[in-house]
Design a protein around this motif. Sequence first.
Motif, PDB file in Angstrom:
ATOM      1  N   VAL A 100       0.918  -1.276   0.080  1.00 22.85           N
ATOM      2  CA  VAL A 100       0.023   0.112   0.044  1.00 22.85           C
ATOM      3  C   VAL A 100       0.815   1.077   0.151  1.00 22.85           C
ATOM      4  O   VAL A 100       0.667   2.211  -0.876  1.00 22.85           O
ATOM      5  CB  VAL A 100      -0.998  -0.217   1.241  1.00 22.85           C
ATOM      6  N   ILE A 101       1.951   1.300   0.797  1.00 23.74           N
ATOM      7  CA  ILE A 101       3.015   2.439   0.867  1.00 23.74           C
ATOM      8  C   ILE A 101       3.551   2.607  -0.510  1.00 23.74           C
ATOM      9  O   ILE A 101       3.673   3.747  -1.011  1.00 23.74           O
ATOM     10  CB  ILE A 101       3.850   2.388   1.918  1.00 23.74           C
ATOM     11  N   LEU A 102       3.974   1.504  -1.160  1.00 27.06           N
ATOM     12  CA  LEU A 102       4.484   1.572  -2.279  1.00 27.06           C
ATOM     13  C   LEU A 102       3.630   2.368  -3.284  1.00 27.06           C
ATOM     14  O   LEU A 102       4.001   3.253  -4.155  1.00 27.06           O
ATOM     15  CB  LEU A 102       4.984   0.302  -2.760  1.00 27.06           C
ATOM     16  N   LEU A 103       2.261   1.805  -3.507  1.00 30.17           N
ATOM     17  CA  LEU A 103       1.475   2.336  -4.409  1.00 30.17           C
ATOM     18  C   LEU A 103       1.224   3.651  -4.327  1.00 30.17           C
ATOM     19  O   LEU A 103       1.027   4.492  -5.344  1.00 30.17           O
ATOM     20  CB  LEU A 103       0.207   1.308  -4.483  1.00 30.17           C
ATOM     21  N   LEU A 104       0.936   3.915  -2.825  1.00 32.38           N
ATOM     22  CA  LEU A 104       0.551   5.523  -2.829  1.00 32.38           C
ATOM     23  C   LEU A 104       1.836   6.486  -2.908  1.00 32.38           C
ATOM     24  O   LEU A 104       1.607   7.721  -3.319  1.00 32.38           O
ATOM     25  CB  LEU A 104       0.096   5.659  -1.108  1.00 32.38           C
ATOM     26  N   ALA A 105       3.011   5.851  -2.561  1.00 30.17           N
ATOM     27  CA  ALA A 105       4.068   6.642  -2.670  1.00 30.17           C
ATOM     28  C   ALA A 105       4.630   6.737  -4.252  1.00 30.17           C
ATOM     29  O   ALA A 105       4.718   7.879  -4.660  1.00 30.17           O
ATOM     30  CB  ALA A 105       5.426   6.192  -1.960  1.00 30.17           C
ATOM     31  N   GLY A 106       4.273   5.905  -5.044  1.00 25.58           N
ATOM     32  CA  GLY A 106       4.470   6.002  -6.316  1.00 25.58           C
ATOM     33  C   GLY A 106       3.700   7.190  -6.974  1.00 25.58           C
ATOM     34  O   GLY A 106       4.150   7.830  -7.988  1.00 25.58           O
ATOM     35  N   ASP A 107       2.602   6.972  -6.705  1.00 30.46           N
ATOM     36  CA  ASP A 107       1.351   7.917  -7.108  1.00 30.46           C
ATOM     37  C   ASP A 107       1.721   9.400  -7.026  1.00 30.46           C
ATOM     38  O   ASP A 107       1.594  10.185  -7.520  1.00 30.46           O
ATOM     39  CB  ASP A 107       0.090   7.425  -6.607  1.00 30.46           C
ATOM     40  N   ALA A 108       2.055   9.394  -5.448  1.00 32.78           N
ATOM     41  CA  ALA A 108       2.636  10.798  -5.021  1.00 32.78           C
ATOM     42  C   ALA A 108       3.723  11.336  -5.698  1.00 32.78           C
ATOM     43  O   ALA A 108       3.780  12.494  -6.170  1.00 32.78           O
ATOM     44  CB  ALA A 108       2.989  10.712  -3.578  1.00 32.78           C
ATOM     45  N   LEU A 109       4.886  10.454  -5.983  1.00 36.69           N
ATOM     46  CA  LEU A 109       6.075  10.882  -6.867  1.00 36.69           C
ATOM     47  C   LEU A 109       5.488  11.278  -8.244  1.00 36.69           C
ATOM     48  O   LEU A 109       6.246  12.390  -8.739  1.00 36.69           O
ATOM     49  CB  LEU A 109       6.986   9.866  -6.995  1.00 36.69           C
TER      50      LEU A 109
END
Length: 317
Positions: free
Chosen positions: A12-21
Amino acid sequence: MMPWLLSGLGLVILLLAGDALVKGAVNLSLRLGVPALIVSLTIVAFGTSAPELLIAISAILDDAPGLALGNVVGSNTANVLLVLGVPALMATLHTSECDTRKNFNFMLAATFLFLALAFRGVFDMTAGLALLGALGYVLFDAFRQAKAHRIACKSVPDEDEEVEGADPDMPWWRIITFLVLGLIGLPLGADLLVDNATVIAKTYGVSDTVIGLTLVAVGTSLPELATTVMAALRRQADVALGNVIGSNMFNLLAIIGIATLVGPIPVDPSFLRFDLWVMLGASVLLIPFVYLRKDITRNWGIALTAAYAGYLALVLI
């Protein structure tokens, strides 16, 4: 149970962080005057693949290279069978209206290059540079083709084009916040997922390769699945098919190419006997939709989804 929960949290952190980046990088680039076309071809493409890249790098550093290779091969198989199969169960993908032959040819070429390098027994820096060289050619060709198309069609200037994640009114503080969250979240999520996926593999007596092919591969294919479901419901088959083709090509050329600069990735013999051929077979399954202009109907959706379920069963058994 805790490793499963922490693996899910890491994903979940990966997916949210990727979207934020992606959001932060797109808006920063446009604010600095970088053309939207270049942003689309580079930053968005790299940003949406950042989770897979961070997983690959973390896996190599944690001495679990099989997870890195399994993630890429498993994701490419899931992208065709699962990411196109599930949306087709909901609505027919009208791929007969799309012309994706050139990009599909590039994807097939990338797949055959990847297979040839795999039979060397290891993805080392030499193999990585070959993959990155092919990626450079693909990006250059896409940039050249898009510029030519724009000139021919006399379309709107770059700065007026719509880019995924772009918000012309986004304040600087939000741009910086997205960038910071992405840059912090990606390595944190990758470490959580890789560490706990490795624990799960050891607990159940399976290899990190199998975990990469199944748990991690399905998890990192979720963004593509969500995008394709929405594209199917909106009758945007070109987006759905293009998303899968582009993602597969980028996984093979960029993720493994960059990861080899961190360390070598040995190829497990089981890949050469089975998984790589399944990935190639899944890619070849796109031929009727690309060359013969067939629609991906519900029957095709059932067949593709069932094929993926069968593949998972064989891998886990």
